[in-house]
Structures are given as structure tokens and as C-alpha cells.
Design an enzyme around this catalytic site. Sequence first.
Site, short mmCIF file in Angstrom:
data_model
loop_
_atom_site.label_atom_id
_atom_site.label_comp_id
_atom_site.label_asym_id
_atom_site.label_seq_id
_atom_site.Cartn_x
_atom_site.Cartn_y
_atom_site.Cartn_z
N LEU A 139 0.83 -1.20 0.00
CA LEU A 139 0.00 0.00 0.00
C LEU A 139 0.86 1.25 0.00
CD1 LEU A 139 -2.60 1.70 0.54
CD2 LEU A 139 -2.27 1.20 2.97
N SER A 140 0.52 2.21 -0.86
CA SER A 140 1.12 3.54 -0.83
C SER A 140 2.63 3.45 -1.02
CB SER A 140 0.71 4.22 0.49
OG SER A 140 0.81 5.60 0.39
#
Length: 491
Positions: free
Chosen positions: A161-162
Site C-alpha cells: 500500500l502507498s
Amino acid sequence: MHASTVRRLFRRTAATTALGAFAAGLSLVTPLAPATPAAAASGTFQQVTSFGSNPGNLAMYEYAPANLPADAPLVVALHGCTQSASDYHTHSGWQKFADEWGFAVVYPQTSTANNSLSCFSWFDSTKDTRDEGEAASVKQMVDTAVAQYGSDRGRVFVTGLSAGGGMTADLLADYPDVFAAGAVDSGLPAQCATTQSAASGCQYSSQNLTPQQWGDKVRNAYPGYTGPWPRVAIWQGTSDTTVTPVNGTELRDQWTDVWGVGQTASSTQTLTGGTTESIYDDSSGKPAVALFSVSGMTHGLAVNPGSGADQCGSTGTYYLTSICSSYYTAKFWGLDGSGGGSGSSGLPAPSGVTVTGTTDTGVSLSWTSVGGATSYDVYRDGTKVGSATSTSYTDTGLPPGTSYRYSVAAVGSTGAAGTPSTPVTATTTGAAPQCYTDNNYNQVAAGRAHQSGGYTYANGSDQSMGLYNVAVTHTLKETSPGYFVLADSGC
């Protein structure tokens, strides 16, 4: 996202909104303390303290369900800025599917010692390239987990994520010989930035590169590589202002070019949570790239709490309720036993899948016929191992004393497989993996463990067994020659 951008956004808004900087997805959680010596194979989330030279200064955590069979898949899951491995394990939903479909999960964790906001360094060419820094540490974690669990090296996957998504894209480019597939959630294209100062440009604006230029960034990450490329799932919210939606498009351009296919979707469909799935098939018609665009979603990981088969995760700061991204990613990879991708015939799953017999080298199955089926595909631990025109199949050439999960899918006249059945477990007869219960002194004397500084450690896994004396007893399981893991809760 690099630290200076996050600090600027922190100053710009109130605390709740400020976390929408690239620290998004990411509630502040104190990292889990190292676990007491309990076997990860019994369903324990725990830290592994020894996994190689660790040039990236990362921590390794892992989870595996009870009775994980050999040759099971392995998933690597990377958190985002200000996040920890335990936070991602708690919220992302990966534990549910590890338990349900039978695979292990490794959670790398960075810290403020590496980056002031505990971001993975997706923008630093000294840390995110093959055999360097954090990327090399993740590779060492994979090697350690594969040896520990006897994982299938052909089914190792990575997601993040991210900032973890940006590092995921880099890892797929760095190690296409290690990862069969990946998923980039609210992340960046591989090697979009090679310095911290260039990171903001990647996050907030188009880089105006052609698909070939994006593809070259992947090809240049491991020059001379001629093997198969990883399949890639891309998740992007249409209202993300931290990693803007153009990054999803650029990731699509990058990996379709790597695969040598165009940027026009082979198929599209609407999923729950306002999600549009666009599939890009390879030359054989198998999905190579999937773009999941979530309408109205801001920056974070898509979850969908609940008990339904396609639900997972729990909400938190930037864990956003819309759709269970982990479920659809796992299905795209084939972890549910379907073989992965789309192109379903629409035929229902065969019922009555039964293990009718086992030998020391084989497993026999039967099931109820499905109307409209011309044949049936049989999957072992998620990988297709054969097909049958009747309602029975025998899988041969297997090692003795080993457990496998089988599922069956009906195949229609177009050659597309339908929904796979619920997996059933079969164990070949014969000798199972050897286990040894004894005191620590005798375990060392037998060559299954070693002692250092008055403490005992299992050979291979280096799991701590406590004091080196006859008063402490443990069970060790030999998962591969010379490699022992703690199995106190059952072997």
C-alpha cells in the site's frame, strides 16, 4: 512519498486530514514486540529475528495458518508510511485468506531509523534496486520463509500500500525471477523516481512518458532477464489526491508494455463498491494486467468488513470501506484455486468433490457432473495439474506423507473454466515430515539445534528455544533437510 512532502501536508491541515499525505492508509500503531518462541505454522503472527545480512535494516514478521502444507504459496505484504507490520496484518484482510486458502504471509517492516515517517524507500535507487538495501532485505525474507515453510518458489507474490505499493512495483521489476505476480495499491510505477527530490512529481502529476518508456524502466531494472514477467494487479481510487489517479494509468501503461500487449482492455466488468475491473490479456488470452478503479475512493487500502466470502479487513485511518481488494487480488493470482484471472465460463462449481483414495504417491478424486461442461480442470494448491472429461481424476507422482488442497472447475465449450469448488484436503500415505520432542540439551546433541550464550536455537530457522539445559523441552519439525521449526502446538 518522501518525508518533506508529508510534513508539508501535516502543517497544511488538521491532524485527521494531514494523514492524507503519503502516510495515508496508515494509522499510528506501535510495532508488535518480538513474539515469544511459538511456531508460525500454528497460526501465530511473530517476528523472525534472523533472516540474512539485512542490508536494508528492515524487520521481518510472518503469519501462516495451522497445518500449512508444503509447496503452498507465499505472499509478501508491505505497509505504508507511519504504519507497522502488525497494523497491516490486522486491517488488510490477508490473514482471512491465508487461513481459508492455505498460504503464508511475510510482512516486512521499516522504521524511523530508515525514514522519519517509516516509509519504504521506493524513491531511492540505493535502496530499491536489485540486490541493494531494502529490496535485498525483502529478498532475504523470501528465501528464509521459503526454506522454513517449504513454499512453492513458483508461487511467491508481493503486494503493498502507498509507499509499500511503490516498493512493490520496484520489487516486481527487480526480481521478476522471484515474484510470480504482484499488486500495487494506491502506489507508484516502478522506478518512477530515483531520488527523494523527484518523489513529489511522481505522486502528484503525470510524468508524460510513453508506455515503452515506462516499460524500459522495468526492463532496465534487471538487464538481460529473459524469463516470464509477473502478472500485476493495480488498485487506484478516482478521488485520490495523495497518489493521483494518473499513477494507476501509468502503472497500466508500464506493465502492459512489459507484457507486449496494448493499452486497450480485453474485458471490463463492474464489481462491488463502485469498482471497475479492466483486464489486459497476454498473447495466449490469459490475464496479465488488471486495473481496479474504485470510484470516489481517496488514498488508502480498499477493504469491505464482513463475513461474506468476498469481504475482508477492518476499517481504520485510511482503510477505506468499498471492496475487499485482498480478495480480488488473491483471486487474480489464483490463490483460491481458480488458476487466476478472469474469462470464466459462468458454469457453477462442481459439487460433491471427494477424496476417493490415497496412496503414498497419489490422490484420487471424484465429483458430481455439471450441465454444459465439456471437461474439468483440477487444481492442486491453486495450480492446475490436469484435466478430465469424466468426473474423476487421479493425481500421481507425489511425495509420501504430504497434504494438498484440491479444487475442481467445470470447463465450457469456449475453453473457459467456471467457478472452482471449495478445496478439499488430501494427504498421501507413508512417512510424514519427521518431528522430534526432546529437551534442549538433547536437541543440540542430536544436531537439530545449536546453543549460543546459554540459549538454544533451532537449526535452520534460528527460532529461540530458551535456555540450554534439560529442563526445557520443545518439539522440532524438520521441514526440509537440516531445517527445523518449532512445532510445540502440533506436528
